[in-house]
Design a protein around this motif. Structure first.
Motif, short mmCIF file in Angstrom:
data_model
loop_
_atom_site.label_atom_id
_atom_site.label_comp_id
_atom_site.label_asym_id
_atom_site.label_seq_id
_atom_site.Cartn_x
_atom_site.Cartn_y
_atom_site.Cartn_z
N VAL A 1 0.84 -1.20 0.00
CA VAL A 1 0.00 0.00 0.00
C VAL A 1 0.87 1.25 0.00
O VAL A 1 0.64 2.19 -0.77
CB VAL A 1 -0.96 -0.01 1.21
N VAL B 1 -6.61 -8.14 2.90
CA VAL B 1 -7.20 -6.81 2.73
C VAL B 1 -7.43 -6.12 4.06
O VAL B 1 -7.48 -4.88 4.12
CB VAL B 1 -8.52 -6.87 1.93
N ALA C 1 -4.24 -4.45 4.78
CA ALA C 1 -4.11 -3.36 3.81
C ALA C 1 -4.99 -2.18 4.18
O ALA C 1 -4.60 -1.02 4.04
CB ALA C 1 -4.45 -3.87 2.41
N HIS C 2 -6.19 -2.48 4.66
CA HIS C 2 -7.13 -1.43 5.06
C HIS C 2 -6.55 -0.62 6.22
O HIS C 2 -6.63 0.62 6.23
CB HIS C 2 -8.46 -2.06 5.45
N PHE D 1 -3.75 1.58 5.03
CA PHE D 1 -4.24 2.69 4.22
C PHE D 1 -4.42 3.95 5.06
O PHE D 1 -4.11 5.06 4.63
CB PHE D 1 -5.56 2.28 3.58
N LEU E 1 -8.07 1.93 -1.97
CA LEU E 1 -7.83 0.51 -1.81
C LEU E 1 -9.04 -0.24 -2.36
O LEU E 1 -10.17 0.02 -1.95
CB LEU E 1 -7.62 0.15 -0.34
N SER F 1 -15.82 -0.41 0.49
CA SER F 1 -14.70 -0.18 1.40
C SER F 1 -14.98 -0.93 2.70
O SER F 1 -16.13 -1.02 3.14
CB SER F 1 -14.51 1.30 1.69
#
Length: 526
Positions: free
Chosen positions: A45, A67, A70-71, A74, A92, A283
């Motif tokens: 990211v 994810v 990753a979230h 972010f 994302l 999201s």
């Protein structure tokens, strides 16, 4: 002497450099595709944001585990990267790579909205239920059942044939207007011919071409670790790996300008990355916007707060039969007011319901942690720290500064815990209750052993190096410690082993099941 004057400096302004083309990397594998991806989600990211991508799509193999990290990454970008994120509207995109057991081509699957994400989760759950631990058995029929709202990108094999063309046409027919064909360079000498063939195949099938780089790591230097991960997965040493390794080191995130150069004959394929991103609006923030508690926790139309107050009064009478001390009464009233303000009553009622069942079954249990600072938890029978004789620090338990429910940990005796687990399933339904997953990560000793085997070190050397690591340490041995053990830390293979093992520390090794952490939802979990 002849004097040659310098030419006059031009006053004409040079044109400003053109901005890089808009590009989003849609084929990204993190280290949650175990022993395949060689970078953490947060590294990917951050690198995508630094390179100026408009989005990054995490698509691990038959999993959405990556994810989540990753979230979180972010929102935790550095200030500098946050500025780049805002400037490029960096996003994302949530998804998964679906690998099928029936010969269907692999797909990158991206849900358009929250409902579609639920269906993707259901699809993956079905595949994992029918497979051994760590695997996922999916068929094309599963995709048809749960495919509503999914954007799909077919991943071609190295040599696309007529069978793939037929499968692509079928996919484009079943998912009309939502099917694309992912294209990336293989750097094997025939990319121009291969891309031309894919473009023609995409046009015939009605599945537009989309540019990707099929990313396995965030920067080129991580290629060596990816090679070692391949060896661990294949059970071979780096000297034996041969064609099992990736043939080049190009599977890293690239600058949009470089991607534009690679796809200069197919500019529409680059532009379609923005089209896909624009269609995928989901999201993970939508899942945390508001907590949804089970409604039956307050039956017969009774409001949750009213029920909590009533049960608290009953608990006060039970805990203090001789009368409630003024100190306790003030503490309880203050806590109830804050619980009402924050809307946490259903959470307390859910925990109370489970603890009540444990008492009925005569199962030993004990609330612990910050919950011991709550007088309400004490009178409900969740904890056993008497507020009449202890000074509670309620602010440690519930704070107006934290926009989330408090943490209530309750331990149940090991031999009887399964009864409580089954009660939760019966009470709320298996479609609404699920055990929490945990991530088991590489520690120093395990990382050193795995990398040492892949690098071809002898068992004696691996054992000697592992012996330098104490307990559950997260640090690789220092050069001085290695030298004291009789090894040369400057030996090329040994030094590389230690370096790569240090990088592998903290990588996810596999997913496991929490012994008692539950998610309970108002509706279906998916």
């Amino acid at each position: 002497m002849t004097v040659i004057p310098f030419p006059a400096r031009s006053t004409e302004k040079r044109p400003a450099p053109s901005p890089p083309p808009a590009y989003a990397e849609l084929q990204v594998t993190t280290n949650f595709s175990f022993l395949r991806g060689a970078s953490h989600p947060k590294e990917l990211v951050a690198q995508a944001a630094a390179l100026g991508h408009t989005a990054i799509a995490v698509a691990d193999r038959n999993s959405v585990a990556g994810v989540v990290r990753a979230h979180l990454a972010f929102d935790e970008l550095s200030d500098e990267l946050q500025e780049l994120r805002k400037a490029n509207n960096f996003r994302l995109v949530v998804g998964a790579r679906l690998d099928f057991r029936d010969g269907s081509p692999s797909l990158l699957c991206f849900p358009e909205d929250r409902a579609a994400y639920g269906r993707l989760s259901r699809l993956l759950s079905e595949g994992k239920r029918r497979a051994p631990k760590g695997e996922c058995f999916l068929d094309y029929a599963d995709l048809l059942e749960f495919g509503e709202g999914q954007i799909v990108l077919a991943v071609p094999p190295a040599r696309p044939d007529e069978a793939f063309a037929t499968a692509l046409a079928r996919l484009a027919g079943d998912f009309a207007g939502r099917t694309y064909l992912a294209a990336s360079h293989l750097y094997r000498g025939g990319d121009a011919r291969r891309l031309a063939g894919l473009a023609a195949m995409a046009e015939r099938a009605g599945a537009p071409l989309v540019a990707t780089n099929d990313v396995l790591y965030h920067e080129a230097e991580r290629r060596r670790l990816q090679d070692v991960l391949t060896c661990i997965r294949e059970g071979c040493t780096i000297d034996e790996a041969g064609l099992r390794l990736e043939p080049n080191g190009e599977r890293h995130l690239k600058h949009p300008t470089e991607m534009a150069r690679l796809f200069r004959n197919y500019p529409d394929a680059l532009a379609r990355t923005q089209e896909v991103v624009g269609r995928c609006r989901f999201s993970l923030k939508e899942l945390t916007a508001a907590y949804e508690y089970p409604e039956e926790i307050a039956p017969d139309g009774e409001l949750p707060q009213h029920r909590l107050v009533r049960l608290t009064e009953e608990g006060l009478a039970r805990r203090y039969p001789a009368g409630v001390p003024d100190k306790v009464r003030r503490q309880v009233e203050a806590e109830l007011a804050l619980i009402e303000q924050r809307g946490y009553a259903p959470f307390f009622l859910t925990v109370e319901d489970i603890v009540r069942k444990a008492r009925e079954l005569k199962i030993l249990h004990q609330g612990r942690g910050s919950a011991a600072n709550s007088a309400v938890c004490y009178v409900l029978g969740i904890t056993n720290v008497n507020p009449a004789t202890a000074d509670l620090l309620f602010a440690r338990f519930i704070s107006t500064a934290r926009d989330e429910p408090p943490d209530i940990d309750v331990d149940f005796e090991h031999e009887e815990r399964e009864k409580i687990i089954q009660y939760i399933y019966e009470r709320f339904g298996r479609h609404r209750a699920g055990l929490v997953s945990t991530v088991i990560s590489y520690r120093a000793r395990g990382a050193l052993r795995e990398v040492g085997k892949a690098m071809g070190l002898s068992h004696d050397v691996i054992g000697g190096l592992s012996g330098l690591i104490w307990g559950w340490s997260q640090e690789k041995p220092t050069a001085d410690r290695v030298r004291e053990a009789g090894f040369d830390p400057e030996d090329g293979r040994l030094a590389l082993t230690l370096e790569l093992a240090g990088t592998l520390i903290g990588f996810p090794r596999h997913l496991s099941q929490h012994p008692g952490g539950f998610v309970i939802a108002r509706g279906r979990l998916d």
